[in-house]
Design an enzyme around this catalytic site. Structure first.
Site, PDB file in Angstrom:
ATOM      1  N   TYR A   1      10.670 -49.575   2.221  1.00 26.60           N
ATOM      2  CA  TYR A   1       9.858 -49.805   0.984  1.00 26.60           C
ATOM      3  C   TYR A   1       8.357 -50.263   1.207  1.00 26.60           C
ATOM      4  CZ  TYR A   1       9.414 -51.292  -3.706  1.00 26.60           C
ATOM      5  OH  TYR A   1       9.175 -51.152  -5.304  1.00 26.60           O
TER       6      TYR A   1
ATOM      7  N   LYS B   1      -0.605 -51.701   4.607  1.00 23.54           N
ATOM      8  CA  LYS B   1      -0.960 -53.058   5.121  1.00 23.54           C
ATOM      9  C   LYS B   1      -1.118 -53.021   6.621  1.00 23.54           C
ATOM     10  CE  LYS B   1      -1.482 -55.188   0.961  1.00 23.54           C
ATOM     11  NZ  LYS B   1      -1.232 -54.490  -0.150  1.00 23.54           N
TER      12      LYS B   1
ATOM     13  N   HIS C   1      -8.258 -57.257   2.142  1.00 22.60           N
ATOM     14  CA  HIS C   1      -7.337 -57.083   1.351  1.00 22.60           C
ATOM     15  C   HIS C   1      -8.116 -57.172  -0.250  1.00 22.60           C
ATOM     16  CE1 HIS C   1      -3.205 -58.254  -0.673  1.00 22.60           C
ATOM     17  NE2 HIS C   1      -3.336 -57.069  -0.942  1.00 22.60           N
TER      18      HIS C   1
ATOM     19  N   SER D   1      -1.210 -60.520  -3.240  1.00 19.86           N
ATOM     20  CA  SER D   1      -0.352 -59.601  -3.874  1.00 19.86           C
ATOM     21  C   SER D   1       0.218 -59.992  -5.314  1.00 19.86           C
ATOM     22  CB  SER D   1       0.960 -59.318  -3.006  1.00 19.86           C
ATOM     23  OG  SER D   1       0.413 -58.687  -1.654  1.00 19.86           O
TER      24      SER D   1
ATOM     25  N   CYS E   1      -1.504 -60.446  -8.075  1.00 22.15           N
ATOM     26  CA  CYS E   1      -2.698 -61.341  -8.601  1.00 22.15           C
ATOM     27  C   CYS E   1      -3.525 -60.597  -9.127  1.00 22.15           C
ATOM     28  CB  CYS E   1      -2.934 -62.418  -7.632  1.00 22.15           C
ATOM     29  SG  CYS E   1      -1.513 -63.443  -7.165  1.00 22.15           S
TER      30      CYS E   1
ATOM     31  N   ASP F   1      -6.987 -52.045  -3.563  1.00 20.25           N
ATOM     32  CA  ASP F   1      -6.296 -53.011  -2.584  1.00 20.25           C
ATOM     33  C   ASP F   1      -6.818 -53.230  -1.598  1.00 20.25           C
ATOM     34  OD1 ASP F   1      -3.541 -54.315  -2.488  1.00 20.25           O
ATOM     35  OD2 ASP F   1      -3.073 -52.747  -0.840  1.00 20.25           O
TER      36      ASP F   1
HETATM   37  P1  GTP Z   1      -0.650 -55.888  -5.263  1.00 21.08           P
HETATM   38  O1  GTP Z   1      -0.595 -54.499  -5.476  1.00 21.08           O
HETATM   39  O2  GTP Z   1       0.468 -56.386  -5.102  1.00 21.08           O
HETATM   40  O3  GTP Z   1      -1.628 -56.007  -4.277  1.00 21.08           O
HETATM   41  O4  GTP Z   1      -1.112 -56.617  -6.685  1.00 21.08           O
HETATM   42  P2  GTP Z   1      -2.484 -56.581  -7.472  1.00 21.08           P
HETATM   43  O5  GTP Z   1      -3.217 -57.715  -6.888  1.00 21.08           O
HETATM   44  O6  GTP Z   1      -2.905 -55.283  -7.505  1.00 21.08           O
HETATM   45  O7  GTP Z   1      -2.078 -57.237  -8.998  1.00 21.08           O
HETATM   46  P3  GTP Z   1      -2.002 -56.144 -10.195  1.00 21.08           P
HETATM   47  O8  GTP Z   1      -3.284 -55.915 -10.822  1.00 21.08           O
HETATM   48  O9  GTP Z   1      -0.896 -55.002 -10.165  1.00 21.08           O
HETATM   49  O10 GTP Z   1      -1.209 -57.453 -11.152  1.00 21.08           O
HETATM   50  C1  GTP Z   1      -0.028 -58.124 -10.928  1.00 21.08           C
HETATM   51  C2  GTP Z   1       0.316 -58.863 -12.063  1.00 21.08           C
HETATM   52  O11 GTP Z   1      -0.716 -59.671 -12.843  1.00 21.08           O
HETATM   53  C3  GTP Z   1       0.763 -57.797 -13.382  1.00 21.08           C
HETATM   54  O12 GTP Z   1       1.777 -58.327 -13.883  1.00 21.08           O
HETATM   55  C4  GTP Z   1      -0.525 -58.048 -14.326  1.00 21.08           C
HETATM   56  O13 GTP Z   1      -0.374 -57.951 -15.676  1.00 21.08           O
HETATM   57  C5  GTP Z   1      -0.692 -59.668 -13.995  1.00 21.08           C
HETATM   58  N1  GTP Z   1      -2.401 -59.647 -14.299  1.00 21.08           N
HETATM   59  C6  GTP Z   1      -3.401 -59.015 -13.861  1.00 21.08           C
HETATM   60  N2  GTP Z   1      -4.462 -59.471 -14.406  1.00 21.08           N
HETATM   61  C7  GTP Z   1      -4.375 -60.435 -15.242  1.00 21.08           C
HETATM   62  C8  GTP Z   1      -5.202 -61.358 -16.024  1.00 21.08           C
HETATM   63  O14 GTP Z   1      -6.344 -61.195 -15.821  1.00 21.08           O
HETATM   64  N3  GTP Z   1      -4.545 -62.268 -16.486  1.00 21.08           N
HETATM   65  C9  GTP Z   1      -2.956 -62.355 -16.617  1.00 21.08           C
HETATM   66  N4  GTP Z   1      -2.595 -63.467 -17.128  1.00 21.08           N
HETATM   67  N5  GTP Z   1      -2.320 -61.635 -15.656  1.00 21.08           N
HETATM   68  C10 GTP Z   1      -2.900 -60.595 -15.158  1.00 21.08           C
HETATM   69  C1  SPV Z   2       1.132 -56.011  -1.603  1.00 23.17           C
HETATM   70  O1  SPV Z   2       2.406 -56.580  -1.585  1.00 23.17           O
HETATM   71  O2  SPV Z   2       0.183 -56.265  -1.401  1.00 23.17           O
HETATM   72  C2  SPV Z   2       1.160 -54.528  -2.007  1.00 23.17           C
HETATM   73  C3  SPV Z   2       2.499 -53.706  -1.812  1.00 23.17           C
HETATM   74  O3  SPV Z   2       0.192 -53.975  -2.303  1.00 23.17           O
HETATM   75  S1  SPV Z   2       2.849 -53.321  -0.548  1.00 23.17           S
HETATM   76  O4  SPV Z   2       2.320 -52.146  -0.178  1.00 23.17           O
HETATM   77  O5  SPV Z   2       4.431 -53.473  -0.232  1.00 23.17           O
HETATM   78  O6  SPV Z   2       2.220 -54.274   0.572  1.00 23.17           O
HETATM   79 MN    MN Z   3      -2.285 -53.652  -6.519  1.00 19.87          MN
END
Ligand code: GTP
Ligand code: SPV
Ligand code: MN
Length: 598
Positions: free
Chosen positions: A210, A219, A239, A261, A263, A286
């Site tokens: 995964y 990563k 990151h 992650s 967030c 990312d």
């Molecule tokens: P990774 O890919 O794991 O690194 O995550 P990421 O940091 O790219 O987070 P992503 O943008 O995919 O958002 C993760 C979750 O946070 C999702 O369910 C979004 O809907 C929620 N989210 C993102 N931005 C906001 C925001 O400004 N406000 C709120 N309330 N939720 C948010």
């Molecule tokens: C994270 O967890 O920050 C991701 C997904 O972007 S993974 O590639 O599984 O680390």
């Molecule tokens: Mn992401």
């Protein structure tokens, strides 16, 4: 095959060790991708989605035990334990290598081995690095094809003698003759190892198929190994998303943002600004590799070639650019399947379908089935070029005006504050905290943990050295020329446990304030923790938000912060002990003084 003797000998060594039935060299062509995809569909390992609705797209469903990164099984293997430091799991290479060689022995029996040369960063770019992943997972081959630049032109550079990171991966499930291959083969948790050998520029991953455990360019390489390379070579592997912003006057700025992650990196990278006249474009979502150039500015480039994004919470309202990005040529993992062979996840549509196939492959009925139909860490893999908001500079290193740190903090941390200078920014990065999300397998989901620089699981060496390395970046330039550092918290909650700030497109209001700050605007008030907006100078036009909410969002309360300082001290003591970098000692001391004065 290849003229590079190091690669040739390594491939032979792995064939000898792992005994695959076949070997395929990844040439990076569309026909090779399509052929493999068709083969997996035929074998029942993947589902081809409705070509009318979702052209050239696949759905994979993983084993329920293999749904996210596993930090407990992630190791930094250095000669000295001190070099891995207090935040990493450490095993000596002398112990770990023989142990893993035993696991790898004949582990590819009955399987095909894919040799995938790839470039992190545009092929041949001065900041790019090369890797070769050897894997027995066809799912990984398809994903690496999207997430990195693969194929012949990379191999050409290797033939010419380019250095490369050796990335070995196996799902850890050899097949004896006649043995049936499960839909998603993997090894039990205690046999999973995601191991990094920074002294050898090498990654050995075993037992998981995964995401970050298996797509080793991401990563493992671009953060854990690259952070070691960056330390040696004087740059930063972080990151971070990279966002291009154009204001109503046509002025362009780039900002990066480090959020843990799940967030909000992908969402901010694809933001659809609610403020009129503002344009936002995506450079990366990312990872950012950042170098100080001769002009003293910090430049960021996205080493990846695709998005591996969280599906949950992604909707037409929250992130229309992401939905457009996954309209075709996308791999989905662990989403639900609709009756017309399309994908579905929580929040995708207001209307929940009556019937779905859930991510386990079982029937799911609205109002009847108890569990959600998709996994909280279900993901999409899509090429950067699918993204309608992709900036034309996505293959360039762009000058950064602001760095944002952020996390999920229901209390204490205001919606936005700015550090006083670069070193104070390092302090802010070091004390970042966030609620643990489903992006990692952990029984403590929802609890706040410190996640310095959003890099807790990704710093490939001793965190004290990492903080000191950040401090050396200032020596390469100056406070004036380096990006200004901010801390955002979209996730502050009210007494009813609801998010106070609407987030998503409305975050453009905060971005506007940030860029004004980078130009020295008098739009702030000073607090002991940094500069927060003067609410009268924050663009809240056409936003329905109460004065009470605003008060909570920007509150910096002395009592709460004295507790926070205590918590920081405890955390510093537990993590660094006697090794706390001077820059953090000084900053903590100054923070306390500032609170003493009010
Ligand atoms: P990774 O890919 O794991 O690194 O995550 P990421 O940091 O790219 O987070 P992503 O943008 O995919 O958002 C993760 C979750 O946070 C999702 O369910 C979004 O809907 C929620 N989210 C993102 N931005 C906001 C925001 O400004 N406000 C709120 N309330 N939720 C948010
Ligand atoms: C994270 O967890 O920050 C991701 C997904 O972007 S993974 O590639 O599984 O680390
Ligand atoms: Mn992401």
């Amino acid at each position: 095959m290849t003229k590079n003797t190091i690669l040739k000998e390594w491939i032979e060594e792995i064939i000898d060790l792992c005994s695959p039935d076949n070997i395929i060299f990844w040439e990076g062509t569309k026909s090779q991708y399509d052929l493999l995809a068709d083969d997996l569909v035929k074998k029942g390992k993947a589902i081809r989605l409705n070509p009318q609705k979702r052209p050239n797209s696949l759905l994979f469903r993983s084993d329920p035990s293999d749904v996210a990164r596993v930090e407990k099984r992630t190791f930094i293997s250095t000669t000295l334990e001190r070099d891995a430091g207090p935040t990493n799991n450490w095993i000596s290479p002398q112990v770990l290598k023989p142990l893993m060689i035993n696991l790898y022995r004949n582990c590819m029996t009955g399987r095909t081995m894919y040799v995938i040369p790839f470039s992190m960063g545009p092929i041949g770019h001065e900041f790019s690095k090369i890797g070769v992943e050897i894997t027995d997972s066809p799912y990984v081959a398809l994903n690496m094809h999207i997430m990195t630049r693969t194929g012949k032109s990379v191999l050409h550079l290797i033939d010419e003698g380019a250095e490369f990171v050796k990335c070995l991966h196996s799902v850890g499930y050899p097949l004896q003759p006649g043995q049936i291959d499960p839909e998603w083969p993997c090894a039990p948790m205690e046999q999973k190892y995601i191991s990094h050998f920074p002294e050898d520029n090498m990654i050995w991953s075993y037992g998981s198929g995964y995401g970050g455990n298996a797509l080793l360019g991401k990563k493992c390489f671009a953060l854990r190994i690259a952070s070691n390379q960056a330390r040696r070579e004087g740059w930063l592997a972080e990151h971070m998303l990279i966002l291009k912003l154009t204001d109503p006057n046509g002025k362009i700025n780039y900002v990066t943002g480090a959020f843990p992650s799940a967030c909000g990196k992908t969402n901010l990278a694809m933001i659809n600004p609610s403020l009129k006249g503002w344009k936002a474009e995506t450079c990366g979502d990312d990872i950012a590799w950042m170098h100080v150039k001769e002009d003293g500015r910090l430049y960021a480039i996205n080493p990846e070639n695709g998005f591996f994004g969280v599906t949950s919470g992604t909707s037409e309202k929250s992130n229309p650019n992401a939905l457009e990005t996954v309209r075709s040529d996308t791999i989905f993992t662990n989403t639900a399947l609709t009756d017309d062979m399309d994908i579905w996840w929580e929040d995708l549509t207001d209307e929940v379908p009556d019937h779905l196939i859930d991510w386990h492959g079982n029937h799911w009925y609205k109002g009847v089935s108890k569990d959600r139909p998709d996994h909280a860490n279900a993901r999409f893999t899509a090429p950067l070029t699918n993204c309608p908001s992709l900036a034309k500079e996505y293959e360039e290193a762009v000058p950064v005006s602001a760095i944002l740190f952020g996390g999920r903090r229901p209390t204490t941390i205001p919606l936005i504050h700015q550090s006083f200078d670069f070193n104070h920014g390092i302090f802010i990065g070091s004390i970042m905290g966030s609620e643990i999300t489903a992006a990692t397998i952990d029984e403590n989901i929802g609890k706040v943990r410190r996640d310095p620089f959003a890099m807790l699981p990704f710093i490939g060496y001793n965190i004290a050295d990492y903080v000191n390395h950040w401090a050396t970046i200032l020596n390469q330039s100056s406070n004036e020329l380096l990006p200004k550092i901010f801390f955002v918290n979209w996730f502050r909650k009210d007494a009813n446990n609801r998010y106070i700030w609407p987030g998503f497109g409305e975050n453009s209001r905060i971005l506007k304030w940030i860029l004004e700050r980078t130009e020295g605007a008098e739009n702030y008030i000073e607090t002991p923790i940094g500069f927060v907006p003067d609410i009268n100078k924050l663009d809240l036009s056409n936003l329905d938000i109460s004065a009470e909410s605003l008060n909570t969002l920007f509150a910096v309360e002395k009592d709460t912060w004295l507790k926070e300082i205590q918590s920081i001290e405890n955390y510093y003591e537990a993590t660094y002990g006697g090794n706390l970098p001077e820059v953090l000692q000084n900053q903590l001391h100054n923070l306390k003084l500032r609170f003493d004065e009010i």
